[in-house]
Motif scaffolding. Structure first.
Motif, PDB file in Angstrom:
ATOM      1  N   ILE A  48       0.833  -1.206   0.000  1.00 47.16           N
ATOM      2  CA  ILE A  48       0.000   0.000   0.000  1.00 47.16           C
ATOM      3  C   ILE A  48       0.864   1.252   0.000  1.00 47.16           C
ATOM      4  CG2 ILE A  48      -1.756   1.302   1.266  1.00 47.16           C
ATOM      5  CD1 ILE A  48      -2.809  -1.256   0.016  1.00 47.16           C
ATOM      6  N   ALA A  49       1.957   1.227   0.782  1.00 43.93           N
ATOM      7  CA  ALA A  49       2.847   2.399   0.880  1.00 43.93           C
ATOM      8  C   ALA A  49       3.537   2.683  -0.451  1.00 43.93           C
ATOM      9  CB  ALA A  49       3.884   2.178   1.972  1.00 43.93           C
ATOM     10  N   ALA A  50       3.662   1.651  -1.306  1.00 40.10           N
ATOM     11  CA  ALA A  50       4.345   1.817  -2.592  1.00 40.10           C
ATOM     12  C   ALA A  50       3.417   2.339  -3.689  1.00 40.10           C
ATOM     13  CB  ALA A  50       4.954   0.487  -3.035  1.00 40.10           C
ATOM     14  N   VAL A  51       2.130   2.452  -3.398  1.00 36.67           N
ATOM     15  CA  VAL A  51       1.200   3.012  -4.380  1.00 36.67           C
ATOM     16  C   VAL A  51       1.624   4.455  -4.679  1.00 36.67           C
ATOM     17  CG1 VAL A  51      -1.182   3.769  -4.755  1.00 36.67           C
ATOM     18  CG2 VAL A  51      -0.725   1.558  -3.667  1.00 36.67           C
ATOM     19  N   PRO A  52       1.773   4.820  -5.961  1.00 42.74           N
ATOM     20  CA  PRO A  52       2.226   6.183  -6.294  1.00 42.74           C
ATOM     21  C   PRO A  52       1.375   7.258  -5.619  1.00 42.74           C
ATOM     22  CG  PRO A  52       2.140   4.819  -8.260  1.00 42.74           C
ATOM     23  CD  PRO A  52       1.525   4.014  -7.163  1.00 42.74           C
ATOM     24  N   THR A  53       2.034   8.268  -5.094  1.00 37.38           N
ATOM     25  CA  THR A  53       1.339   9.331  -4.363  1.00 37.38           C
ATOM     26  C   THR A  53       0.332  10.054  -5.246  1.00 37.38           C
ATOM     27  OG1 THR A  53       3.434   9.626  -3.210  1.00 37.38           O
ATOM     28  CG2 THR A  53       1.740  11.227  -2.755  1.00 37.38           C
ATOM     29  N   SER A  54       0.633  10.177  -6.534  1.00 34.87           N
ATOM     30  CA  SER A  54      -0.295  10.855  -7.448  1.00 34.87           C
ATOM     31  C   SER A  54      -1.622  10.106  -7.559  1.00 34.87           C
ATOM     32  CB  SER A  54       0.325  10.987  -8.843  1.00 34.87           C
ATOM     33  OG  SER A  54       1.492  11.775  -8.788  1.00 34.87           O
ATOM     34  N   VAL A  55      -1.554   8.779  -7.527  1.00 36.35           N
ATOM     35  CA  VAL A  55      -2.774   7.961  -7.565  1.00 36.35           C
ATOM     36  C   VAL A  55      -3.610   8.242  -6.316  1.00 36.35           C
ATOM     37  CG1 VAL A  55      -3.655   5.592  -7.470  1.00 36.35           C
ATOM     38  CG2 VAL A  55      -1.759   6.160  -9.010  1.00 36.35           C
ATOM     39  N   LEU A  56      -2.934   8.304  -5.169  1.00 36.78           N
ATOM     40  CA  LEU A  56      -3.635   8.625  -3.928  1.00 36.78           C
ATOM     41  C   LEU A  56      -4.269  10.011  -4.004  1.00 36.78           C
ATOM     42  CD1 LEU A  56      -1.043   7.353  -1.288  1.00 36.78           C
ATOM     43  CD2 LEU A  56      -3.226   6.298  -1.849  1.00 36.78           C
ATOM     44  N   GLY A  57      -3.581  10.941  -4.687  1.00 35.89           N
ATOM     45  CA  GLY A  57      -4.100  12.296  -4.819  1.00 35.89           C
ATOM     46  C   GLY A  57      -5.414  12.339  -5.574  1.00 35.89           C
ATOM     47  N   GLY A  58      -5.491  11.585  -6.682  1.00 30.57           N
ATOM     48  CA  GLY A  58      -6.728  11.536  -7.460  1.00 30.57           C
ATOM     49  C   GLY A  58      -7.887  10.977  -6.655  1.00 30.57           C
ATOM     50  N   ALA A  59      -7.606   9.879  -5.915  1.00 26.61           N
ATOM     51  CA  ALA A  59      -8.640   9.276  -5.061  1.00 26.61           C
ATOM     52  C   ALA A  59      -8.945  10.176  -3.868  1.00 26.61           C
ATOM     53  CB  ALA A  59      -8.192   7.898  -4.584  1.00 26.61           C
ATOM     54  N   GLY A  60      -7.898  10.858  -3.358  1.00 24.91           N
ATOM     55  CA  GLY A  60      -8.056  11.704  -2.176  1.00 24.91           C
ATOM     56  C   GLY A  60      -8.994  12.869  -2.403  1.00 24.91           C
ATOM     57  N   ILE A  61      -9.018  13.406  -3.623  1.00 23.77           N
ATOM     58  CA  ILE A  61      -9.932  14.516  -3.936  1.00 23.77           C
ATOM     59  C   ILE A  61     -11.375  14.088  -3.683  1.00 23.77           C
ATOM     60  CG2 ILE A  61     -10.868  15.912  -5.828  1.00 23.77           C
ATOM     61  CD1 ILE A  61      -7.975  15.984  -6.966  1.00 23.77           C
ATOM     62  N   VAL A  62     -11.709  12.869  -4.116  1.00 26.69           N
ATOM     63  CA  VAL A  62     -13.065  12.349  -3.886  1.00 26.69           C
ATOM     64  C   VAL A  62     -13.254  11.995  -2.417  1.00 26.69           C
ATOM     65  CG1 VAL A  62     -14.737  10.577  -4.520  1.00 26.69           C
ATOM     66  CG2 VAL A  62     -13.138  11.440  -6.225  1.00 26.69           C
ATOM     67  N   LEU A  63     -12.261  11.310  -1.841  1.00 24.86           N
ATOM     68  CA  LEU A  63     -12.362  10.817  -0.464  1.00 24.86           C
ATOM     69  C   LEU A  63     -12.543  11.975   0.516  1.00 24.86           C
ATOM     70  CD1 LEU A  63     -12.201   8.040   0.940  1.00 24.86           C
ATOM     71  CD2 LEU A  63      -9.796   8.493   1.352  1.00 24.86           C
ATOM     72  N   PHE A  64     -11.689  12.995   0.406  1.00 21.88           N
ATOM     73  CA  PHE A  64     -11.757  14.122   1.332  1.00 21.88           C
ATOM     74  C   PHE A  64     -12.940  15.021   1.002  1.00 21.88           C
ATOM     75  CE2 PHE A  64      -6.841  13.722   1.447  1.00 21.88           C
ATOM     76  CZ  PHE A  64      -6.959  12.571   2.199  1.00 21.88           C
ATOM     77  N   GLY A  65     -13.244  15.118  -0.307  1.00 24.30           N
ATOM     78  CA  GLY A  65     -14.417  15.890  -0.706  1.00 24.30           C
ATOM     79  C   GLY A  65     -15.699  15.291  -0.153  1.00 24.30           C
ATOM     80  N   THR A  66     -15.744  13.955  -0.066  1.00 21.92           N
ATOM     81  CA  THR A  66     -16.912  13.277   0.503  1.00 21.92           C
ATOM     82  C   THR A  66     -17.102  13.646   1.958  1.00 21.92           C
ATOM     83  OG1 THR A  66     -16.589  11.423  -1.013  1.00 21.92           O
ATOM     84  CG2 THR A  66     -17.985  11.020   0.897  1.00 21.92           C
ATOM     85  N   VAL A  67     -15.983  13.771   2.694  1.00 16.55           N
ATOM     86  CA  VAL A  67     -16.056  14.176   4.107  1.00 16.55           C
ATOM     87  C   VAL A  67     -16.678  15.571   4.208  1.00 16.55           C
ATOM     88  CG1 VAL A  67     -14.730  14.635   6.212  1.00 16.55           C
ATOM     89  CG2 VAL A  67     -14.047  12.768   4.706  1.00 16.55           C
ATOM     90  N   ALA A  68     -16.187  16.499   3.381  1.00 18.29           N
ATOM     91  CA  ALA A  68     -16.738  17.865   3.389  1.00 18.29           C
ATOM     92  C   ALA A  68     -18.215  17.859   2.997  1.00 18.29           C
ATOM     93  CB  ALA A  68     -15.941  18.751   2.437  1.00 18.29           C
ATOM     94  N   ALA A  69     -18.561  17.046   2.000  1.00 16.08           N
ATOM     95  CA  ALA A  69     -19.957  16.971   1.552  1.00 16.08           C
ATOM     96  C   ALA A  69     -20.862  16.425   2.655  1.00 16.08           C
ATOM     97  CB  ALA A  69     -20.059  16.091   0.304  1.00 16.08           C
ATOM     98  N   SER A  70     -20.341  15.479   3.449  1.00 17.00           N
ATOM     99  CA  SER A  70     -21.116  14.945   4.577  1.00 17.00           C
ATOM    100  C   SER A  70     -21.406  16.045   5.587  1.00 17.00           C
ATOM    101  CB  SER A  70     -20.351  13.806   5.266  1.00 17.00           C
ATOM    102  OG  SER A  70     -20.120  12.748   4.378  1.00 17.00           O
TER     103      SER A  70
END
Length: 505
Positions: free
Chosen positions: A346-368
């Motif tokens: 999991i730690a080896a997953v490219p940070t940019s990939v996490l960034g793309g998913a993170g926009i949705v993931l963190f945005g979902t928190v704000a939307a909640s």
């Protein structure tokens, strides 16, 4: 004639069998896996830990989350609500912990562990009286805090999308941001065209596909995956002995308060979804399990534990009410925690990939949080200015990271976190405007006075030519008072006033 014995089994006590427990338990793990590994990734990177140590941090969080889930679902005397709730590292503390580790204060990563232990102990001690102070944490306050959590984490997603390491030569390059964009588009496509199962797993699947694309483009490095043990028990205090600093503990206490509110909401929500009784004793048992898990987690290198809201949603979607299904999921988490190899993957997953998913993931928190704020009543009060000021105050550290540099270090540690800033402001303003009526102006604030007036047609139809309202009373054209009666509230609607009249209208 004997009356047959009827068993009143609680719906959550149904055992579906080993096969079903494993299948549905794995689904719960997959639903929350992205969320549970995101927190140690963020904290590990902020603390400057090596990939191997971040792998251990992820393994520790999986292990601690599994133990917390087993305690919450199976229960011990005074601990555990025995409901299908998945426990894991709480998102609520991320911004605060990043602020603690990056504020330049003493203690570093060890001060985070100490602050979590101390704040969780305080949380455990106040659980008996917490139900009495929940009125100070209405949707107005919790909505502000949850919204700020999501907004505060958006810069993290942006840094991830740019590559994560600001010292790297390719930081902010088109290739990094492009990979993040591809991952984001994949999340949206899978949510749009996939089945219900694929849609629920869209973030995880998008991260897998994004990582595969990165491997083909030479943007992923998995060489460190084979370095270190394949199997291992999380070593107690591997990251050093916890240190205790007042400012860090105080800021974490705010996080613990928010966690208690969120867990209370999740316990009550899942009780309502599966149609089982949740009394104050059961709620208290659930909160104590939360705090005990949070106290133990830092021993292995993890952080505050909380119920995962997305899994409450999964219970509602699937209709699977059994707590043994979730307990099986907790067992899976413990096993994953005993495999540091998985953490390194999991730690080896490219940070940019996490960034793309993170926009949705963190945005979902704000939307909640925004969804929670939509339930707040803004009519004839100053709730609007409370929301505006609190969120604005919480955004200061995001807009100007150096804003508190000249302040004392203890003050900077507390307010350098947007969530701490907005939570303190929201609680204080809610108390000042909605609980302490002394000093309130008898003239409406401009924020309250803008509320539009609405009269229903049937109310107007009961009036006659010449009727007038004076000094709180309704009169006809001859000056005679017309009696009015209050109708019962219907379906939570507004109060209805009926005009008494013997004549046909």
């Amino acid at each position: 004639m004997k009356t047959p014995h009827v068993s009143h089994q609680r719906p959550e006590d149904e055992n579906l069998g080993v096969g079903a427990n494993m299948a549905y338990g794995l689904q719960h793990v997959l639903t929350m896996y992205g969320g549970i590994v995101a927190v140690p990734l963020i904290i590990g990177q902020a603390a400057g830990l090596s990939p191997a140590d971040i792998g251990l941090l992820i393994a520790a969080s999986l292990f601690a989350g599994g133990l917390a889930t087993l305690l919450q679902t199976l229960g011990l005397p005074f601990f555990g609500c025995q409901l299908p709730l998945v426990q894991g590292v709480s998102f609520s503390g991320v911004a605060t912990m990043v602020a603690i580790v990056s504020s330049g204060g003493e203690g570093g990563f060890q001060s985070i562990l100490g602050a979590v232990i101390a704040a969780s102990l305080i949380g455990l001690l106040i659980t008996p009286v917490f139900s009495r102070i929940t009125k100070f944490f209405p949707p107005l306050v919790t909505g502000i805090v949850i919204t700020t959590i999501g907004l505060t984490l958006m810069p993290v997603a942006a840094r991830w999308a740019m590559g994560g390491n600001s010292q790297a030569p390719d930081f902010g390059s088109m290739s990094n941001i492009g990979l993040a964009a591809v991952t984001l588009v994949l999340v949206l496509l899978l949510s749009k065209v996939g089945s219900a199962t694929i849609s629920r797993l869209s973030i995880l699947l998008a991260m897998v596909i994004g990582t595969v694309i990165a491997v083909f483009l030479g943007m992923a490095d998995f060489s460190s995956v084979t370095q270190g043990p394949m199997f291992g028990f999380p070593t107690p205090f591997h990251f050093g002995m916890p240190t205790f600093h007042f400012a860090a503990i105080l800021s974490m206490c705010i996080v613990v308060m928010v966690t208690l509110v969120e867990t209370s909401a999740d316990i009550l929500a899942v009780g309502e979804i599966i149609e089982t009784k949740v009394d104050s004793k059961r709620l208290g048992n659930g909160l104590r399990a939360d705090m005990l898990s949070s106290m133990i987690a830092p021993i292995f290198g993890s952080f505050t534990q909380s119920a995962f809201a997305q899994n409450v949603g999964l219970v509602a979607v699937t209709g699977i009410k059994s707590r043994f299904v979730v307990a099986t999921g907790g067992l899976f988490l413990v096993i994953l925690g005993l495999l540091p190899f998985m953490g390194r993957v999991i730690a080896a997953v490219p940070t940019s990939v996490l960034g793309g998913a993170g926009i949705v993931l963190f945005g979902t928190v704000a939307a909640s949080g925004i969804r929670t704020l939509s339930k707040v009543d803004y009519r004839n009060n100053v709730n609007l200015i409370i929301v505006a000021t609190s969120i604005g105050f919480g955004m200061i550290p995001i807009a100007a990271p150096n804003f508190y540099d000249q302040f004392p270090s203890w003050f900077a540690t507390i307010f350098h976190s947007g969530i701490s800033s907005s939570a303190i402001m929201a609680i204080v303003l809610n108390l000042a405007f909605n609980h302490l009526t002394a000093g309130n102006s008898d003239q409406q604030s401009v924020f309250a006075a803008g509320t539009e007036r609405v009269l229903r047609y049937q109310d107007l139809a009961a009036l006659r030519e010449g009727d007038y309202f004076s000094e709180g009373k309704l009169h006809d054209c001859d000056g005679k008072e017309i009696p009015v009666v209050e109708a019962d509230h219907e379906h939570g609607g507004p109060r209805v006033v009926h005009v008494k009249s013997s004549e046909h209208v």
